[in-house]
Design a protein around this motif. Structure first.
Motif, PDB file in Angstrom:
ATOM      1  N   THR A  84       0.845  -1.202   0.000  1.00  0.00           N
ATOM      2  CA  THR A  84       0.000   0.000   0.000  1.00  0.00           C
ATOM      3  C   THR A  84       0.881   1.253   0.000  1.00  0.00           C
ATOM      4  N   TRP A  85       0.404   2.294  -0.675  1.00  0.00           N
ATOM      5  CA  TRP A  85       1.123   3.565  -0.738  1.00  0.00           C
ATOM      6  C   TRP A  85       1.357   4.115   0.663  1.00  0.00           C
ATOM      7  N   PRO A  86       2.610   4.532   0.989  1.00  0.00           N
ATOM      8  CA  PRO A  86       2.905   4.982   2.364  1.00  0.00           C
ATOM      9  C   PRO A  86       2.066   6.154   2.842  1.00  0.00           C
ATOM     10  N   GLY A  87       1.536   6.969   1.936  1.00  0.00           N
ATOM     11  CA  GLY A  87       0.747   8.110   2.362  1.00  0.00           C
ATOM     12  C   GLY A  87      -0.685   7.770   2.724  1.00  0.00           C
ATOM     13  N   ALA A  88      -1.117   6.528   2.474  1.00  0.00           N
ATOM     14  CA  ALA A  88      -2.495   6.148   2.771  1.00  0.00           C
ATOM     15  C   ALA A  88      -2.682   5.939   4.266  1.00  0.00           C
ATOM     16  N   THR A 128      -0.237   7.041   9.144  1.00  0.00           N
ATOM     17  CA  THR A 128      -0.261   6.528   7.776  1.00  0.00           C
ATOM     18  C   THR A 128       0.603   5.269   7.698  1.00  0.00           C
ATOM     19  N   TYR A 129       0.540   4.612   6.554  1.00  0.00           N
ATOM     20  CA  TYR A 129       1.408   3.459   6.350  1.00  0.00           C
ATOM     21  C   TYR A 129       2.885   3.863   6.403  1.00  0.00           C
ATOM     22  N   GLY A 130       3.186   5.086   5.955  1.00  0.00           N
ATOM     23  CA  GLY A 130       4.556   5.570   6.051  1.00  0.00           C
ATOM     24  C   GLY A 130       5.021   5.680   7.487  1.00  0.00           C
ATOM     25  N   ASP A 131       4.112   6.109   8.403  1.00  0.00           N
ATOM     26  CA  ASP A 131       4.459   6.158   9.823  1.00  0.00           C
ATOM     27  C   ASP A 131       4.741   4.757  10.359  1.00  0.00           C
ATOM     28  N   TRP A 132       3.992   3.784   9.882  1.00  0.00           N
ATOM     29  CA  TRP A 132       4.250   2.404  10.301  1.00  0.00           C
ATOM     30  C   TRP A 132       5.630   1.951   9.841  1.00  0.00           C
ATOM     31  N   TRP A 133       5.983   2.284   8.593  1.00  0.00           N
ATOM     32  CA  TRP A 133       7.315   1.931   8.101  1.00  0.00           C
ATOM     33  C   TRP A 133       8.405   2.587   8.937  1.00  0.00           C
ATOM     34  N   LEU A 134       8.247   3.876   9.237  1.00  0.00           N
ATOM     35  CA  LEU A 134       9.269   4.593   9.989  1.00  0.00           C
ATOM     36  C   LEU A 134       9.414   4.031  11.401  1.00  0.00           C
TER      37      LEU A 134
END
Length: 291
Positions: free
Chosen positions: A63-67, A78-84
């Motif tokens: 999924t796109w990190p900004g979602a 967001t998914y980006g926060d999960w990655w970080l």
């Protein structure tokens, strides 16, 4: 008159040992299947559930990190926060593994000389080897829960020390075997010249065993990264701290991101460690430049 050539006797048949081994395996399997708490009726559902959960975890990775994930407690994430957050905690796991490996190498190196048969008398070898065996038998997570968390509290240092103590036993065992495998001829030559015990160890033993011992340290660092990834489950630091949230909130998408981060970082560290071990053991490969 020529003597008759003696005939070699036939070796005993191996099929009794093979049948005994198969029978033992069968007994173990039957004993496992007879466990009362084993719910074997759910076994046909296993493939479908694996596909279901794997699909949800793959959705989190792709999924796109900004979602924004649906159904989470904090809608701003967001998914980006999960990655970080997963990368930050994985970095903490790598730091725990590095500190634990350094602690294990620092203490196991001198103790191994007291446990090796060619550098230490029997009266010292026995207790040191028992010490190595005792701490190696206790898993890191038990060391963290029983010993380190009461001492350090809910702190990553508890995980680092648990890994370090367990590494002392493992690295000590490997190092003493490495010491015992050195070529005795340089040691005998130095001893014949009147060298002391420390001079024999420093000039004839350590130069032989140090490269392979350092390679053991690097390999143990790889193992400790895998161990540190689960210590967060008991609040001892590392990416394992996310596992409780994934299971409690059924956030399998975050679990997929966490698993992807663990796999990627572990592969990178393994490749770097393997290259360093090859360089230490075999040296730089000679390159021939054509004139």
């Amino acid at each position: 008159m020529s003597a008759e050539t003696p005939t070699r006797p036939k070796p005993p048949p191996k099929w009794p040992y093979t049948l005994a081994g198969l029978a033992l395996i069968g007994i173990v399997l039957v004993a496992g299947w007879s466990l009362d708490d084993a719910r074997w009726e759910r076994l046909p559902q296993f493939p479908r559930e694996i596909v279901q959960y794997a699909g949800r975890m793959l959705d989190g990775v792709l999924t796109w990190p900004g979602a924004h994930p649906e159904g989470q407690a904090d809608p701003a994430l967001t998914y980006g926060d999960w990655w970080l957050q997963s990368l930050r905690l994985m970095g903490e796991s790598v730091a725990l593994a590095w500190i634990g490996t350094c602690v294990g190498a620092l203490f196991s190196f001198p103790l191994a000389f007291l446990a090796a048969s060619n550098t230490s008398p029997l009266v010292l070898r026995v207790p040191v080897r028992l010490f190595f065996n005792a701490i190696r038998a206790v898993p890191e997570i038990l060391l963290a829960v029983i010993v380190m968390l009461p001492l350090f509290g809910l702190n990553p240092m508890a995980g680092a020390m648990a890994i370090g103590i367990h590494s002392i036993g493992s690295l000590g065992k490997l190092t003493l075997e490495n010491i015992e495998a050195v070529d005795p001829r340089p040691v005998e030559a130095v001893a014949a010249a009147g060298a002391s015990w420390w001079q024999r160890v420093r000039t004839a033993v350590i130069p032989q065993m140090l490269p392979e011992t350092v390679a053991f340290w690097l390999y143990r660092f790889e193992v400790n990264i895998r161990a540190s990834a689960i210590l967060g489950v008991v609040s001892a630091g590392g990416i394992g701290a996310l596992l409780n949230r994934v299971l409690r909130g059924r956030e399998w998408e975050w679990g997929g991101i966490m698993l992807a981060v663990i796999i990627i970082v572990t592969i990178l560290v393994d490749q770097l460690s393997a290259a360093l071990r090859h360089r230490i053991l075999h040296g730089a490969e000679a390159t021939v430049v054509a004139a």
